[in-house]
Each structure stands twice: as structure tokens, then as C-alpha cells.
Design an enzyme around this catalytic site. Sequence first.
Site, PDB file in Angstrom:
ATOM      1  N   ASN A   1      26.468   9.269 -12.885  1.00  0.00           N
ATOM      2  CA  ASN A   1      27.227   9.761 -11.876  1.00  0.00           C
ATOM      3  C   ASN A   1      26.492  10.656 -11.023  1.00  0.00           C
ATOM      4  O   ASN A   1      27.012  11.077  -9.960  1.00  0.00           O
ATOM      5  CB  ASN A   1      28.471  10.277 -12.396  1.00  0.00           C
TER       6      ASN A   1
ATOM      7  N   GLY B   1      19.830  19.832  -4.002  1.00  0.00           N
ATOM      8  CA  GLY B   1      18.285  19.882  -4.143  1.00  0.00           C
ATOM      9  C   GLY B   1      17.716  20.103  -5.575  1.00  0.00           C
ATOM     10  O   GLY B   1      16.509  20.513  -5.391  1.00  0.00           O
ATOM     11  N   LYS B   2      18.514  19.815  -6.407  1.00  0.00           N
ATOM     12  CA  LYS B   2      17.662  20.424  -7.579  1.00  0.00           C
ATOM     13  C   LYS B   2      16.688  19.573  -7.925  1.00  0.00           C
ATOM     14  O   LYS B   2      15.595  19.970  -8.635  1.00  0.00           O
ATOM     15  CB  LYS B   2      18.738  20.171  -8.733  1.00  0.00           C
TER      16      LYS B   2
ATOM     17  N   HIS C   1      19.178  12.233  -8.193  1.00  0.00           N
ATOM     18  CA  HIS C   1      18.349  13.261  -7.530  1.00  0.00           C
ATOM     19  C   HIS C   1      17.579  12.276  -6.557  1.00  0.00           C
ATOM     20  O   HIS C   1      17.335  11.265  -7.159  1.00  0.00           O
ATOM     21  CB  HIS C   1      17.505  14.065  -8.729  1.00  0.00           C
TER      22      HIS C   1
ATOM     23  N   GLY D   1      26.990  20.407  -6.344  1.00  0.00           N
ATOM     24  CA  GLY D   1      26.155  19.260  -6.578  1.00  0.00           C
ATOM     25  C   GLY D   1      25.345  19.129  -5.389  1.00  0.00           C
ATOM     26  O   GLY D   1      25.670  19.760  -4.330  1.00  0.00           O
ATOM     27  N   ASP D   2      24.570  18.375  -5.450  1.00  0.00           N
ATOM     28  CA  ASP D   2      23.797  17.768  -4.250  1.00  0.00           C
ATOM     29  C   ASP D   2      23.099  18.990  -3.563  1.00  0.00           C
ATOM     30  O   ASP D   2      22.589  19.049  -2.423  1.00  0.00           O
ATOM     31  CB  ASP D   2      24.595  17.117  -3.095  1.00  0.00           C
TER      32      ASP D   2
ATOM     33  N   GLY E   1      26.698   6.744  -2.131  1.00  0.00           N
ATOM     34  CA  GLY E   1      26.452   6.750  -0.882  1.00  0.00           C
ATOM     35  C   GLY E   1      27.511   7.204   0.014  1.00  0.00           C
ATOM     36  O   GLY E   1      27.494   7.076   1.244  1.00  0.00           O
ATOM     37  N   ARG E   2      28.568   7.693  -0.770  1.00  0.00           N
ATOM     38  CA  ARG E   2      29.660   8.440   0.112  1.00  0.00           C
ATOM     39  C   ARG E   2      29.314   9.771   0.984  1.00  0.00           C
ATOM     40  O   ARG E   2      28.338  10.522   0.495  1.00  0.00           O
ATOM     41  CB  ARG E   2      30.749   8.907  -0.942  1.00  0.00           C
TER      42      ARG E   2
ATOM     43  N   GLY F   1      12.858  21.032   4.195  1.00  0.00           N
ATOM     44  CA  GLY F   1      12.840  19.584   4.487  1.00  0.00           C
ATOM     45  C   GLY F   1      12.779  18.975   3.229  1.00  0.00           C
ATOM     46  O   GLY F   1      12.608  19.395   2.124  1.00  0.00           O
TER      47      GLY F   1
ATOM     48  N   SER G   1      13.342  25.902   1.105  1.00  0.00           N
ATOM     49  CA  SER G   1      12.985  24.558   1.417  1.00  0.00           C
ATOM     50  C   SER G   1      13.497  24.218   2.807  1.00  0.00           C
ATOM     51  O   SER G   1      14.477  24.767   3.195  1.00  0.00           O
ATOM     52  CB  SER G   1      13.734  23.539   0.392  1.00  0.00           C
TER      53      SER G   1
END
Length: 424
Positions: free
Chosen positions: A37, A14-15, A40, A11-12, A301-302, A414, A412
Site C-alpha cells: 500500500n 521522499g524516503k 517508493h 507519507g510520500d 496514482g491518486r 529534484g 533534495s
Amino acid sequence: MFTIITGAQFGDEGKGKIVDLLAKDYDIVARFQGGNNAGHTVRVGNEVYKLHLIPSGILLNARVLIGPGVVLNPEVLAKEIAMFEKHGIQVNAEKLGVDAKTSIIMPYHIEMDGLREESREKKIGTTKRGIGYAYIDKVARDEFRMAELVDQERFLARLEELAPQKEKEIATLGGDPKIVRDPALIERYLELGKQFATYITDVSREINKALDEGKHVMAEAAQGTHLDVIHGTQKFVTSSSTIAGSACANLGVGPTRVNNVIAIVKAYITRVGEGPLPTELTGELGERLQKAGGEFGTTTGRGRRCGWFDLPLLKKAIALNGYTEISLTKLDVLTGLNPIRICTGYTFKGENLDYPPELTADLAECMPVYEDLPGWETDLTEVKAFEELPENARNYVKRLEELMEVPINYISVGPGRAQTFKKE
């Protein structure tokens, strides 16, 4: 044309950014699993949109759909709609559709999730948003569906049917069972039901009709491949299936209609919460990647744990999803690191492995085997074409492409919409 986009790591990846980039070519963008949970972040100019339920295609001309494989918190959906309207973007029933069979997260799901996580001696890192308990009720046929939320009589009857058991379960977990029939919460859900009544649709029928008419449809995943409830790193996984096949099953679209499956792959690897991460970087280098990449969860925010690119995990993701192409994100974050390392395999109990072991406990004991490549010092955030990248950055991309044996089509450099270019 039917395209599926999934994250190839934890996860995370950049989808949302890539979906936002590609959605201009699609008539429909549909979310097929997960709940709030996942998050994006999409940047358009100076505006930053943090989404948890509504598909990223909302910012373009696509119609967006939430499929029946999603577990939906109606309060979160209402807040996202209000956020868009505050920015002058209308999210009406012509723009957004929610399947009548979509499961609803109830307040007691959230309560039970928090109580269960707190009772564990070893945490699994749940977001405590009720996702898992909503999926439990789906499997047990004790769910609330969107069709019931928008029908007051059905909603209240269903609550009376389920309340005694839910009150008992919460009491067993040490919580206050009054939350199940809290009058204020019930009234709020009835209000939300009225708000969403016009959004109800049959997602499967709508997508199949669009494909029959030659339109372009994109299925957007949440989370990542290795958080899949079946094929991921059990027990440190989410509660839904995050891989490409899930898009067909959850949206009600036959697999023969799939044309493309796009992987979103970060140029390194990150993970939120607990679970094995063989290439994890601790200390100063890990903190540097975390800071440079802004690796803090949209939802919680973790801080995300960071590591070098892990090829064995990518090989498994490619096998599970059948990727036809890759979008590589956050290449710019590696600027200034030298050397840059690629994990090409593991050593495990004296053996060399080029594919992850089946058991999570065994993966946790794997030691990475690295191939080192020279780094670069040039800032990449203004680069607009592959040829403009410094030689060592190009070589890194080419080497990843060789190792994964799947073409990298987008890169990508940026967070902005304009900071992604096609590799040609």
C-alpha cells in the site's frame, strides 16, 4: 551502527530517494512494516524504479531484508523481482531475505478489503490491497506466514483450517466465497512458494549478528508518522505502526542498539486520501504545487492534497520518533511562490495551539497560524551545495531548522540521485 529512517508527515516524503542515497554506507537495509500500500520511486540516471515491497537499498550493494512486521503480497514481490531482472539486476537469496514469520496477503484479504470499503458510507481511503485484513488476521492469529507459503503441505493444511470462516466472512460482506478455495489461485500461490523458498531467513538474528560484527544496518519505514495506527489521525491511518519504535519491535532489535533516527521531511506537506490537513491549499495554488511536485501516488496514482509546511505536526513527529537529524526534500517545488508560508501554530475554539490536539475531529477544526517568508524565482534543480541556493531559499531552510530544533543534514532539489546534497 543501527539507523532508522521514517517519514515525518503523511507519507510520500521522499524516503526511497534518501535511502537510496545513504544505502551505499550500509551493509543491510530492512523494511519493517506496511505492505504494497506504500510506494517508493527511485531514479538512477534515466531509469525509474517504483518499489512497493523491496527496500530501496536493493539498487546498491546492501543486502535487503523484509521483516516480520510487513504484510507481503507474494505476487507483487514476484513482479518486483522480475522488474529488476529485466534491468539486469539479479535479486537472488544472497541479495534479498524474507523473514519466515512475515504475514502473507491472501486473495481473500484483497476481496474483503474492497467489499468493506465499498460498504462504508464515509470512505477512509484504503488502497484496497488487503493490508488491513492481513493485519487483522495477524492479530487474530489466523495469518498465513512465509514459512507456510514455501511448504506446500503446511499451506494446504492451513487453508483447510481457515477456509470455512473466511468463506463465511466474505459472504457476509456480500462477496463470492469461492475465491477462498479457487484452484487457480491456490496453484499460483504454491508456485510462488517454490520461487521464494530460498529467500527465507531469521531477520532478527541476521541483523543482531551484523551489528555484533560492527556492520551498518538501516531500517526503512513505509508511509509516514501521522498515518501510524496508534498515534496517527485515526481513523484515517494505515494498519501498522510507522514510527521509529516500531522498527525495533518488528525487526527484533533492542532499542539500546539504535544510533540514529533520520526524519524525511517534505518542504511543504501532502496527504493522499481522506483525513484532516490544516494547511491544505485548494484551487490554483494547490494545483500548482501538485503539478510542480508530481504529487501523484506511486501505489494508487491518486492526486495528493498539498499544503504549506505544518510545524505543529512536525513537533509531534519529532516527539514520537526522537529524530537526530532531518533530510529535507522537494525544496525546488517551492520556486516561484511568494510568500512562502510556514504554519507555526493553530487556533482552535478561541485557543492558540502549538501542538496538534489529540482527537482527529479536533485537528480537522484547527485553523493555521502562519509566518510568511519571501520566496525565490531561481531554479534550484542544478544546485549542488547549500551556499549555491538563493538567499531566500537558504533562509527558509534555516528557519525550518530553528523551528524544528533538529539539524537538517541533507537537502533534495529534484528527483534524481544526484540532486541531493549535504548541508554543511
